[in-house]
Design a protein around this motif. Structure first.
Motif, short mmCIF file in Angstrom:
data_model
loop_
_atom_site.label_atom_id
_atom_site.label_comp_id
_atom_site.label_asym_id
_atom_site.label_seq_id
_atom_site.Cartn_x
_atom_site.Cartn_y
_atom_site.Cartn_z
N GLN A 105 -1.73 5.89 8.21
CA GLN A 105 -3.16 5.89 7.91
C GLN A 105 -4.04 6.17 8.94
O GLN A 105 -4.01 5.72 10.05
N PHE A 156 -2.69 3.78 -2.95
CA PHE A 156 -3.82 3.02 -2.37
C PHE A 156 -5.14 3.96 -2.69
O PHE A 156 -5.04 4.94 -2.55
N GLY A 157 -6.26 3.29 -3.03
CA GLY A 157 -7.58 3.89 -3.13
C GLY A 157 -7.94 4.04 -1.44
O GLY A 157 -7.36 3.32 -0.59
N GLN A 158 -8.91 4.81 -1.64
CA GLN A 158 -9.61 4.94 -0.08
C GLN A 158 -9.78 3.75 0.50
O GLN A 158 -10.15 3.47 1.93
N GLY A 159 -10.41 2.81 -0.21
CA GLY A 159 -11.06 1.57 0.22
C GLY A 159 -12.56 1.35 0.36
O GLY A 159 -13.11 2.55 0.52
N PHE A 162 -1.95 5.20 12.34
CA PHE A 162 -1.22 3.87 12.01
C PHE A 162 -0.07 4.03 10.95
O PHE A 162 -0.45 4.58 10.01
N GLU A 192 -2.56 -4.78 9.11
CA GLU A 192 -2.02 -4.46 7.73
C GLU A 192 -2.73 -5.01 6.63
O GLU A 192 -3.31 -6.11 6.67
N SER A 238 -7.35 6.01 3.72
CA SER A 238 -6.58 4.83 3.10
C SER A 238 -5.06 5.16 3.57
O SER A 238 -4.92 6.05 4.41
N LEU A 239 -4.33 4.16 2.93
CA LEU A 239 -2.86 4.60 3.46
C LEU A 239 -2.34 5.36 2.42
O LEU A 239 -2.42 5.53 1.45
N LEU A 252 -9.18 -2.74 -0.72
CA LEU A 252 -8.27 -1.72 -1.08
C LEU A 252 -7.71 -1.89 -2.56
O LEU A 252 -7.25 -2.84 -2.95
N GLN A 309 -8.11 -5.33 3.86
CA GLN A 309 -7.47 -4.97 5.10
C GLN A 309 -8.42 -5.12 6.34
O GLN A 309 -9.80 -4.41 6.14
N ILE A 319 2.66 2.25 8.73
CA ILE A 319 3.15 1.08 8.34
C ILE A 319 4.36 0.85 7.23
O ILE A 319 4.26 2.04 6.34
N TYR A 325 4.11 4.45 5.06
CA TYR A 325 2.67 4.80 5.04
C TYR A 325 1.92 5.27 6.28
O TYR A 325 2.50 4.83 7.42
#
Lengths: 108, 115
Positions: free
Chosen positions: B38, A98-101, B91, A43, B43-44, A87, A38, B93, B36
């Motif tokens: 964010q 999703f993980g936090q990233g 955000f 997105e 994270s999402l 991610l 990301q 999505i 989702y």
């Protein structure tokens, strides 16, 4: 405990470095795994799927250890354009978790 | 090209008003879509699963009366943020498509700012 956990970083590395990201997940029934990338205010976009046997796509290698519920991503020969948030994504029964990233910043 | 189209990409609204966000699947039918949210540097987070022809399934902690989801056709899901407040600025999505072992496709996202 979060369903998918990642070290948020940031990871600051010089161009050409090799960097590895790790991810753990809690749902043992998870069936599919992905790494998404990301960029800021955009997105997520699929980087690669992760298979049990491990898989490689150019400079990127993904590994999955189901017994340890652990996923990894290795980036070799880092480029400036690799700077982004990565991610870790797990898919138990349809929806994506999703993980936090992990933020990567590649510097010249 | 994009397989999921989301609109608008950016919206600024006044506190107390409602905002509708559209998510369309292009070239394929989507009986299920996901919404989702964010927040910055986070994270999402899955808000809800939108099901064509039936009620959406909301994740724990997401107010269904505040975030109205309508999935009236196989190519369109809408998320309406009702009585928006500044803390709803985020955000948003959507995603659609894919199966249990394949990727999902994402819309371009909507950046909502409530002033």
């Amino acid at each position: 405990r979060k369903e998918v956990e990642q070290d948020p970083g940031p990871f600051n590395v010089p161009e050409g470095a090799t960097v590895a990201f790790n991810c753990t997940y809690s749902n043992s029934a998870s069936q599919s795994f992905f790494w998404y990338r990301q960029d800021c205010r955009k997105e997520p976009k699929l980087l690669m799927s992760v298979y049990s046997s491990g898989n490689e796509d150019g400079r990127f290698t993904a590994q999955l250890n189901r017994a340890s519920q652990y996923i990894s991503l290795l980036i070799r020969d880092s480029k400036l354009s690799d700077s982004a948030t990565y991610l870790c994504v797990v898919r138990p029964a349809g929806k994506l978790i999703f993980g936090q990233g992990t933020t990567l910043q590649v510097k010249p | 090209g994009a397989v999921v189209s989301q609109h608008p990409s950016r919206v600024i609204c006044k506190s107390g008003t409602s905002v509708k966000i559209e998510c369309r699947s292009l070239d394929f039918q989507a009986t299920t879509m996901f919404w989702y949210r964010q927040f910055p540097k986070q994270s999402l987070m899955l808000m809800a699963t939108s099901n064509e022809g039936s009620k959406a399934t909301y994740e724990q902690g997401v107010e269904k009366d505040k975030f109205l989801i309508n999935h009236a056709s196989l190519t369109l899901s809408t998320l309406t943020v009702t009585s928006a407040h500044p803390e709803d600025s985020s955000f948003y999505i959507c995603s659609a498509g894919g199966s249990w072992n394949t990727e999902a496709f994402f819309g371009q996202g909507t950046r909502l700012t409530v002033v």
